[in-house]
Enzyme design. Sequence first.
Site, PDB file in Angstrom:
ATOM      1  N   TYR A 145     -65.016  63.494  60.785  1.00 24.96           N
ATOM      2  CA  TYR A 145     -63.700  64.009  60.691  1.00 24.96           C
ATOM      3  C   TYR A 145     -63.890  64.440  59.164  1.00 24.96           C
ATOM      4  O   TYR A 145     -64.156  63.548  58.200  1.00 24.96           O
ATOM      5  CB  TYR A 145     -62.377  63.090  60.690  1.00 24.96           C
ATOM      6  CG  TYR A 145     -61.220  63.304  60.203  1.00 24.96           C
ATOM      7  CD1 TYR A 145     -60.638  62.733  59.099  1.00 24.96           C
ATOM      8  CD2 TYR A 145     -60.500  64.097  61.026  1.00 24.96           C
ATOM      9  CE1 TYR A 145     -59.306  62.855  58.658  1.00 24.96           C
ATOM     10  CE2 TYR A 145     -59.077  64.421  60.490  1.00 24.96           C
ATOM     11  CZ  TYR A 145     -58.646  63.822  59.343  1.00 24.96           C
ATOM     12  OH  TYR A 145     -57.148  64.183  58.959  1.00 24.96           O
ATOM     13  N   ASP A 240     -70.064  64.440  53.482  1.00 29.43           N
ATOM     14  CA  ASP A 240     -68.690  64.259  53.125  1.00 29.43           C
ATOM     15  C   ASP A 240     -68.843  62.445  52.567  1.00 29.43           C
ATOM     16  O   ASP A 240     -69.077  61.832  53.946  1.00 29.43           O
ATOM     17  CB  ASP A 240     -68.055  64.627  54.368  1.00 29.43           C
ATOM     18  CG  ASP A 240     -66.517  64.119  54.302  1.00 29.43           C
ATOM     19  OD1 ASP A 240     -65.765  64.367  55.312  1.00 29.43           O
ATOM     20  OD2 ASP A 240     -66.143  63.420  53.405  1.00 29.43           O
ATOM     21  N   LYS A 268     -60.289  59.120  48.677  1.00 23.25           N
ATOM     22  CA  LYS A 268     -60.289  57.475  48.780  1.00 23.25           C
ATOM     23  C   LYS A 268     -60.279  56.624  47.591  1.00 23.25           C
ATOM     24  O   LYS A 268     -59.509  56.858  46.439  1.00 23.25           O
ATOM     25  CB  LYS A 268     -60.793  57.039  49.838  1.00 23.25           C
ATOM     26  CG  LYS A 268     -60.493  57.598  51.226  1.00 23.25           C
ATOM     27  CD  LYS A 268     -61.304  57.160  52.359  1.00 23.25           C
ATOM     28  CE  LYS A 268     -60.941  57.883  53.597  1.00 23.25           C
ATOM     29  NZ  LYS A 268     -59.736  57.672  54.192  1.00 23.25           N
TER      30      LYS A 268
HETATM   31  P1  KE4 Z   1     -57.684  62.944  53.228  1.00 26.63           P
HETATM   32  O1  KE4 Z   1     -57.367  64.432  53.080  1.00 26.63           O
HETATM   33  O2  KE4 Z   1     -56.914  62.079  54.399  1.00 26.63           O
HETATM   34  O3  KE4 Z   1     -57.457  62.201  52.081  1.00 26.63           O
HETATM   35  O4  KE4 Z   1     -59.282  62.783  53.529  1.00 26.63           O
HETATM   36  C1  KE4 Z   1     -59.639  63.371  54.681  1.00 26.63           C
HETATM   37  C2  KE4 Z   1     -61.035  62.604  55.176  1.00 26.63           C
HETATM   38  C3  KE4 Z   1     -62.247  63.505  54.947  1.00 26.63           C
HETATM   39  N1  KE4 Z   1     -63.333  62.909  55.198  1.00 26.63           N
HETATM   40  C4  KE4 Z   1     -63.563  61.845  55.816  1.00 26.63           C
HETATM   41  C5  KE4 Z   1     -64.826  61.016  56.198  1.00 26.63           C
HETATM   42  C6  KE4 Z   1     -62.283  60.778  55.937  1.00 26.63           C
HETATM   43  O5  KE4 Z   1     -62.678  59.752  56.534  1.00 26.63           O
HETATM   44  C7  KE4 Z   1     -61.099  61.590  55.701  1.00 26.63           C
HETATM   45  C8  KE4 Z   1     -59.659  60.710  55.877  1.00 26.63           C
HETATM   46  N2  KE4 Z   1     -59.936  59.474  56.758  1.00 26.63           N
HETATM   47  C9  KE4 Z   1     -59.128  59.051  57.569  1.00 26.63           C
HETATM   48  C10 KE4 Z   1     -59.292  57.577  58.118  1.00 26.63           C
HETATM   49  N3  KE4 Z   1     -60.484  57.610  58.783  1.00 26.63           N
HETATM   50  C11 KE4 Z   1     -57.718  59.139  56.800  1.00 26.63           C
HETATM   51  C12 KE4 Z   1     -56.666  58.205  57.223  1.00 26.63           C
HETATM   52  C13 KE4 Z   1     -55.429  59.235  57.676  1.00 26.63           C
HETATM   53  O6  KE4 Z   1     -55.653  60.071  58.192  1.00 26.63           O
HETATM   54  O7  KE4 Z   1     -54.271  58.845  57.543  1.00 26.63           O
END
Ligand code: KE4
Length: 429
Positions: A145, A240, A268
């Site tokens: 993701y 990533d 994060k």
């Molecule tokens: P954000 O746009 O949510 O800040 O980051 C996206 C993202 C990008 N790359 C990786 C490896 C990530 O894990 C994420 C976001 N992770 C999820 C939880 N696995 C965020 C939680 C959510 O969607 O509320």
Amino acid sequence: MLQLIKSKHLFEQAQKSIPGGVNSPVRAFKSIGGTPLFIKSAKGAYLFDEDNNKYIDYIASWGPMILGHAHPAIIKAIQQQVELSTSYGAPTSLEISMAELIKEMVPNVDLIRMVSSGTEACMSALRLARGYTGKNKFIKFNGCYHGHADAFLVKAGSGLATLDIQSVPGITAGVSIDTLTCDYNDLEGVKKLVGTHKNQIAAIIIEPIAGNMGCILPEQGFLEALRAICTEENIVLIFDEVMTGFRLAKGGAQELLGIQADLITYGKVIGGGMPVGAFGGRYEIMQHIAPLGSVYQAGTLSGNPIAMRAGFTLLSLLNEGDHFQSLAKKTAYLKEGLNKVFSNSKIPFTINQIGSMISVHFSDQLVTNFETAAAANNQLFNQFFHQMLAKGVYLPPSAFESWFLNDAITYADLDFTIKAAEESLSLIL
Ligand code: KE4
């Protein structure tokens, strides 16, 4: 039995004004069932919901709260900065301090651009790779993701896996045609895509340690082979590290695994709980980002002073302390305790862990990609989640998420968690 009277009422009220009652799908407990907890406060390793239930927090806001909640130094930094207003829309010395600290912690970052989320970081890095190489296609891995930008919502992990959303309405064929996908750890699959789409692939983007289908480790030699292919084929290798960055080591997965990508994305932890993302890497590539170059990328609140103070304070604590070693030891202790409990219960299981990332899969096979993660007994995980919650242990509400330890968690908390797991299984099985 958990008293969730206020959370139930708030969830009903929230759904009248917010899609699904939440501002991010993974929070809704939709796949796992039950009422999402509405959190009133948090301190150290603990969350407190609106019904005053206390939980040991193994989500840490999906990663950022790596030293626990309401860390005194971060609170003080935010309180001091907010007195000076909340945003200027102009450059500040704080952004220089933040960029220079990141360059110190991650040696192969020559230039870095701040954004406001991991999605923005990954979206911008892909655009930059395309602008730098003049090529359109890219490879992502099933179950990884990279945020919710259109191009990445093809066979993605995290909330899409949790909600079993295989294809997202609104993503046009024009966009997804350039998204090539392959199974994590499938090197032959990558080689086949690169051969079929010769000189058309701008980037390979990967979570160097995957955290959005549970925690899944790269097999020996897999990342090294991707590095060699990208060097050979003029493909930009994007790590990533939104999840792994500043969580696994000062230099993230790059340092831990000894592999250098061309571009790295962050989120994060980098914001200390405030909205921050970033992307950076080699000068040769980053120089194409506007206004230095012509690959446009922008953001009203990019480098926000409050967020920079929070992020800089947290990264400084991580850079000076031994938190990574402490977190790795605590997570290994948890893994050992859960191994004993699950082994005694005779249920098939496998535990993946590296540093402070860990995930439990009720499966009789190793979990090495999305397919094997999806094949686990995730209904059993859902029951396990609710039993643990009732005992005051808040795990991520999905079998497709990594657990995140924070360094405020004590060994007494870990023992409590291991005992809760033993009691939970005895109630389920
Ligand atoms: P954000 O746009 O949510 O800040 O980051 C996206 C993202 C990008 N790359 C990786 C490896 C990530 O894990 C994420 C976001 N992770 C999820 C939880 N696995 C965020 C939680 C959510 O969607 O509320």
